[in-house]
Structures are given as structure tokens and as C-alpha cells.
Design a protein around this motif. Structure first.
Motif, PDB file in Angstrom:
ATOM      1  N   ALA A  56     -34.860  52.101  12.377  1.00 21.90           N
ATOM      2  CA  ALA A  56     -36.008  52.995  12.565  1.00 21.90           C
ATOM      3  C   ALA A  56     -36.882  52.929  11.334  1.00 21.90           C
ATOM      4  O   ALA A  56     -36.425  52.562  10.241  1.00 21.90           O
ATOM      5  CB  ALA A  56     -35.538  54.430  12.798  1.00 21.90           C
ATOM      6  N   ILE A  57     -38.152  53.287  11.491  1.00 19.96           N
ATOM      7  CA  ILE A  57     -39.059  53.185  10.359  1.00 19.96           C
ATOM      8  C   ILE A  57     -38.626  54.088   9.214  1.00 19.96           C
ATOM      9  O   ILE A  57     -38.842  53.762   8.036  1.00 19.96           O
ATOM     10  CB  ILE A  57     -40.512  53.468  10.782  1.00 19.96           C
ATOM     11  CG1 ILE A  57     -41.453  53.153   9.618  1.00 19.96           C
ATOM     12  CG2 ILE A  57     -40.682  54.895  11.299  1.00 19.96           C
ATOM     13  CD1 ILE A  57     -42.818  52.791   9.982  1.00 19.96           C
ATOM     14  N   SER A  58     -37.967  55.201   9.515  1.00 15.60           N
ATOM     15  CA  SER A  58     -37.481  56.079   8.443  1.00 15.60           C
ATOM     16  C   SER A  58     -36.444  55.379   7.573  1.00 15.60           C
ATOM     17  O   SER A  58     -36.250  55.755   6.404  1.00 15.60           O
ATOM     18  CB  SER A  58     -36.889  57.357   9.037  1.00 15.60           C
ATOM     19  OG  SER A  58     -35.832  57.054   9.940  1.00 15.60           O
ATOM     20  N   PRO A  89     -50.503  50.959   5.576  1.00 16.04           N
ATOM     21  CA  PRO A  89     -50.384  52.205   4.803  1.00 16.04           C
ATOM     22  C   PRO A  89     -50.554  53.458   5.657  1.00 16.04           C
ATOM     23  O   PRO A  89     -49.934  54.486   5.380  1.00 16.04           O
ATOM     24  CB  PRO A  89     -51.523  52.076   3.776  1.00 16.04           C
ATOM     25  CG  PRO A  89     -51.730  50.611   3.623  1.00 16.04           C
ATOM     26  CD  PRO A  89     -51.500  50.046   4.996  1.00 16.04           C
ATOM     27  N   ARG A  90     -51.367  53.362   6.701  1.00 18.13           N
ATOM     28  CA  ARG A  90     -51.522  54.504   7.603  1.00 18.13           C
ATOM     29  C   ARG A  90     -50.219  54.765   8.366  1.00 18.13           C
ATOM     30  O   ARG A  90     -49.854  55.927   8.589  1.00 18.13           O
ATOM     31  CB  ARG A  90     -52.671  54.239   8.575  1.00 18.13           C
ATOM     32  CG  ARG A  90     -54.024  54.160   7.897  1.00 18.13           C
ATOM     33  CD  ARG A  90     -55.161  53.889   8.882  1.00 18.13           C
ATOM     34  NE  ARG A  90     -56.464  53.941   8.221  1.00 18.13           N
ATOM     35  CZ  ARG A  90     -57.623  53.842   8.843  1.00 18.13           C
ATOM     36  NH1 ARG A  90     -57.664  53.680  10.164  1.00 18.13           N
ATOM     37  NH2 ARG A  90     -58.763  53.909   8.171  1.00 18.13           N
ATOM     38  N   LEU A  91     -49.547  53.698   8.763  1.00 17.30           N
ATOM     39  CA  LEU A  91     -48.267  53.854   9.452  1.00 17.30           C
ATOM     40  C   LEU A  91     -47.220  54.473   8.531  1.00 17.30           C
ATOM     41  O   LEU A  91     -46.477  55.388   8.933  1.00 17.30           O
ATOM     42  CB  LEU A  91     -47.772  52.494   9.953  1.00 17.30           C
ATOM     43  CG  LEU A  91     -48.589  51.842  11.072  1.00 17.30           C
ATOM     44  CD1 LEU A  91     -48.203  50.381  11.232  1.00 17.30           C
ATOM     45  CD2 LEU A  91     -48.382  52.588  12.384  1.00 17.30           C
ATOM     46  N   GLY A 111     -39.796  59.728  -4.886  1.00 11.24           N
ATOM     47  CA  GLY A 111     -38.418  60.129  -4.647  1.00 11.24           C
ATOM     48  C   GLY A 111     -37.735  59.214  -3.661  1.00 11.24           C
ATOM     49  O   GLY A 111     -37.967  58.014  -3.605  1.00 11.24           O
ATOM     50  N   GLY A 112     -36.874  59.809  -2.839  1.00  8.98           N
ATOM     51  CA  GLY A 112     -36.096  59.040  -1.871  1.00  8.98           C
ATOM     52  C   GLY A 112     -36.909  58.524  -0.717  1.00  8.98           C
ATOM     53  O   GLY A 112     -36.410  57.737   0.082  1.00  8.98           O
ATOM     54  N   GLN A 113     -38.165  58.961  -0.593  1.00 10.07           N
ATOM     55  CA  GLN A 113     -39.020  58.508   0.505  1.00 10.07           C
ATOM     56  C   GLN A 113     -39.980  57.401   0.080  1.00 10.07           C
ATOM     57  O   GLN A 113     -40.869  57.036   0.833  1.00 10.07           O
ATOM     58  CB  GLN A 113     -39.823  59.694   1.062  1.00 10.07           C
ATOM     59  CG  GLN A 113     -38.961  60.763   1.725  1.00 10.07           C
ATOM     60  CD  GLN A 113     -38.099  60.200   2.839  1.00 10.07           C
ATOM     61  OE1 GLN A 113     -36.886  60.066   2.694  1.00 10.07           O
ATOM     62  NE2 GLN A 113     -38.734  59.836   3.946  1.00 10.07           N
ATOM     63  N   ALA A 114     -39.784  56.855  -1.098  1.00 10.27           N
ATOM     64  CA  ALA A 114     -40.691  55.819  -1.588  1.00 10.27           C
ATOM     65  C   ALA A 114     -40.351  54.468  -0.972  1.00 10.27           C
ATOM     66  O   ALA A 114     -39.185  54.124  -0.775  1.00 10.27           O
ATOM     67  CB  ALA A 114     -40.609  55.723  -3.107  1.00 10.27           C
ATOM     68  N   VAL A 115     -41.396  53.709  -0.659  1.00 13.50           N
ATOM     69  CA  VAL A 115     -41.269  52.344  -0.160  1.00 13.50           C
ATOM     70  C   VAL A 115     -42.047  51.437  -1.105  1.00 13.50           C
ATOM     71  O   VAL A 115     -43.216  51.700  -1.391  1.00 13.50           O
ATOM     72  CB  VAL A 115     -41.843  52.213   1.269  1.00 13.50           C
ATOM     73  CG1 VAL A 115     -41.794  50.770   1.742  1.00 13.50           C
ATOM     74  CG2 VAL A 115     -41.095  53.116   2.235  1.00 13.50           C
ATOM     75  N   ARG A 139     -44.259  59.613   6.788  1.00 16.86           N
ATOM     76  CA  ARG A 139     -43.948  60.414   5.603  1.00 16.86           C
ATOM     77  C   ARG A 139     -43.208  59.596   4.558  1.00 16.86           C
ATOM     78  O   ARG A 139     -42.326  60.107   3.851  1.00 16.86           O
ATOM     79  CB  ARG A 139     -43.165  61.675   5.984  1.00 16.86           C
ATOM     80  CG  ARG A 139     -43.935  62.603   6.907  1.00 16.86           C
ATOM     81  CD  ARG A 139     -43.194  63.892   7.187  1.00 16.86           C
ATOM     82  NE  ARG A 139     -43.969  64.784   8.034  1.00 16.86           N
ATOM     83  CZ  ARG A 139     -43.577  65.977   8.437  1.00 16.86           C
ATOM     84  NH1 ARG A 139     -42.379  66.440   8.055  1.00 16.86           N
ATOM     85  NH2 ARG A 139     -44.334  66.728   9.215  1.00 16.86           N
ATOM     86  N   LEU A 140     -43.592  58.342   4.454  1.00 16.30           N
ATOM     87  CA  LEU A 140     -43.071  57.465   3.420  1.00 16.30           C
ATOM     88  C   LEU A 140     -44.171  57.228   2.389  1.00 16.30           C
ATOM     89  O   LEU A 140     -45.341  57.074   2.740  1.00 16.30           O
ATOM     90  CB  LEU A 140     -42.621  56.132   4.022  1.00 16.30           C
ATOM     91  CG  LEU A 140     -41.467  56.214   5.020  1.00 16.30           C
ATOM     92  CD1 LEU A 140     -41.253  54.867   5.706  1.00 16.30           C
ATOM     93  CD2 LEU A 140     -40.185  56.665   4.335  1.00 16.30           C
TER      94      LEU A 140
END
Length: 341
Positions: A144-146, A167-169, A188-192, A174-175
Motif C-alpha cells: 500500500a502507498i502508506s 508530490p500531490r499523491l 519523522g516516520g512519515q518521510a519519503v 500524508r507522506l
């Protein structure tokens, strides 16, 4: 902003079915013969800004250029290899290209808040649907994208439409995008971690494992992705879950579309995000050239569908005119009025 739109492609859709559909659409109207072209009408040179090797844009641009030359719209017509939508718009605005293929969201960004004359770009038509691929290796365990949090992804070459849409996706998921080398400050933990790699460089990185996912917006199947899937085994993540947020934030440029089962050998169907692709020109291009090009889009539609693609085509007057709010060139509008009778 409401529910995602209905699917634009069925799992069993084949190239033969697409061509039959194009033919049926054309048969439903009275098509005029292509306008007679005198030596005075024929322009010396036309350039169609396309995209990267291995992608749909460059294939389509090459076919259109060949048709423009073969049918006497220009003495010489060529396709231009580029990074994609944003590059193509820049080439169009600078005069280096006569025609450009571009994603509707990229064209809308360029024209935002401007009149047609101020923007300098107009549309000849809506030509096909782009499918956003989020490709991962089957062995990665990403489902999944998450799951991309903490990973490294290729988000498109600078100048490509993919580099605008991705970047919009990620934002909708919420990444937080962090450029390679900058660390994860604030993410944090949501960084890509994002790398600006185009189709071919991105696939090389995916093969060798230096990126965990590749975003690419193109036709189905994209030949270069099919080759990479054959080599290492790929899966595609469902991006359609992002549509309510995406459309609420940026408008109705995005659709729910299906990459059909078997489009890539052995892979099941997967929902994703689709973006309409437009054929554009400068607002000052001669009406005669525009009119004869529109006649090719309708009357020679079967010549303009790349052999490798099963993606949804819009080469009929009823759908060509739906240009996502970007105004038609006056010569194109006149041609469609004639085609509709």
C-alpha cells in the motif's frame, strides 16, 4: 470532493476492442474528407514535443508527426524527445515545438488565472488517458502507498508531468517528501526520500534496489515497465484510495482507472489514478494547420494509437472536445463544429 469517477477501462479490454471502439465512434458521425491542401497551405516544418524513450508520449508524438507529413499538413514533421509534460509546455511557449502532449493538471497549472491569450496555449483535443503507475518489486513486501514511509522513491524526471503529480499523491497519502541528502527533518516516520529520476533511470534504480518504488504516468502497458517486470517481477500499488483528497485539493483532473489484469504479464487488475492527456498548440497557430490536424485525429485515428498500448483513447469528436477546462484553439473548435454537422 465526492466519490471517484467510474472506471474508464474494463479488465478484459483489448487493443482490438479499442480500435473497434474508435472505428465505431468515427462511424457515428459523417466524417469529411481531409481538407485539400495546396502547396501554399502546407507549412514547411512542424515539431511535436513528446517524451522519454519507452513511454507513450514519444510513441504518440512520432505517429502524429509521421501522419502530419504523410498527409501533407507539413513538408517535414518531427517528434521531439523530452522529459515530459512540463518540458513540452516550455518547448511550446518558447516556439521550439508546434504541438505538445501534456497532462491536464500540468496544462491547468500553466494556464491558471490567465486568459487564453495570456496563457498562450490552447488545446486541439483530449487524446488519451494516462495511468499513474506506482511500481514496486514483488519481493519488497510493499502492498500500500502508506508502506512507502521511510523508503526511497523515484518521482519523475524534472520537466515531466509525473514530477508534478507524484508530490500531490504523496501529500494526499500524508507522506512528507524529503529530497535525497536532506535527511528526514520534520518528516519523522512519515518521510519519503524522493529522487528525480525519469522512466529509464528510475527502472534501473528499481532493478538494482537503490529505490523502493517508481512513479510513472503513461499508457498501459508501458513497454519499458513491461520489460522490467519480465526481468525482476513487479507489482503496482493501488492509488485510487487517494482520489477524494486529491480531487478535493486540486480539482477534477484525476479519475479512477483500472490497470487491467494481464496488461502486465501475470499481474492482477489494480485501481489507480488517471490523468487526461491533451494535445496542445500555441494560441497563435494558423487555423488551417490546426483544422487539418484535428481532421487527422478523427479521420486517421487508427494510425495514432501506439502498438504497445491498451490505454483508453479519446479519438472521437465527442470526447476530443472535453479538454478539462482548457480552451480549444478557434481552428479546432471550428473543425469539431463541422464534424458534428
Amino acid at each position: 470532493m465526492g466519490e471517484p469517477s467510474s472506471p474508464l477501462i474494463a479488465p478484459s479490454l483489448s487493443r482490438r476492442g479499442i480500435l473497434a471502439g474508435v472505428g465505431a465512434a468515427a462511424a457515428g458521425i459523417l466524417l469529411p474528407a481531409l481538407s485539400a491542401c495546396t502547396p501554399e497551405d502546407r507549412v514547411d516544418s512542424l515539431v511535436v514535443a513528446g517524451g522519454e524513450p519507452g513511454g507513450f508520449y514519444l510513441e504518440f508524438a512520432t505517429l502524429l508527426a509521421a501522419s502530419l507529413q504523410r498527409n501533407g499538413v507539413a513538408r517535414q514533421a518531427t517528434a521531439l524527445q523530452t522529459g515530459g509534460s512540463l518540458d513540452n509546455l516550455a518547448h511550446l511557449m518558447s516556439g521550439r515545438a508546434t504541438f505538445a502532449v501534456a497532462l491536464a493538471d500540468a496544462a491547468a497549472q500553466r494556464a491558471a488565472g490567465k486568459s487564453a491569450s495570456e496563457a498562450g496555449i490552447t488545446a486541439l483535443g483530449r487524446v488519451y488517458e494516462n495511468y499513474v503507475h506506482c511500481a514496486v518489486r514483488q519481493a519488497s513486501g510493499l502492498n500500500a502507498i502508506s508502506d512507502l514511509a521511510g523508503r526511497t522513491v523515484a518521482v519523475g524526471e524534472p520537466g515531466s508531468g509525473t514530477s508534478l503529480t507524484t508530490p500531490r499523491l504523496l501529500e494526499a497519502a500524508r507522506l512528507t517528501s524529503v529530497n535525497a541528502g536532506e535527511g528526514a527533518a520534520g518528516g519523522g516516520g512519515q518521510a519519503v526520500t524522493v529522487l528525480n529520476l525519469g522512466l529509464n533511470d528510475g527502472l534501473s534504480a528499481l532493478r538494482e534496489g537503490s529505490v523502493d518504488a517508481l512513479f510513472w504516468s503513461g499508457g498501459v502497458p508501458t513497454a519499458a515497465i513491461a520489460a522490467a517486470h519480465h526481468d525482476v517481477g513487479l507489482n503496482f500499488l493501488d492509488l485510487s484510495v487517494l482520489l477524494p483528497v486529491l480531487r478535493g485539493q486540486y480539482g477534477a483532473f484525476y479519475d479512477r482507472v483500472l490497470i487491467p489484469a494481464g496488461a502486465y504479464e501475470g499481474l492482477p487488475a489494480v485501481w489507480t489514478v488517471g490523468v487526461t492527456n491533451l494535445l496542445l498548440c500555441g494560441s497563435d497557430l494558423a487555423d488551417t494547420t490546426v483544422k487539418r490536424t484535428v481532421e487527422l485525429l478523427v479521420g486517421r485515428a487508427e494510425e495514432l494509437i501506439p502498438q504497445s498500448s491498451l490505454g483508453v483513447q479519446f479519438l472521437s469528436p465527442e470526447s476530443l472536445i472535453n479538454t478539462a477546462g482548457l480552451p480549444l484553439h478557434p481552428g479546432a473548435a471550428a473543425a469539431y463544429r463541422e464534424l458534428h454537422g
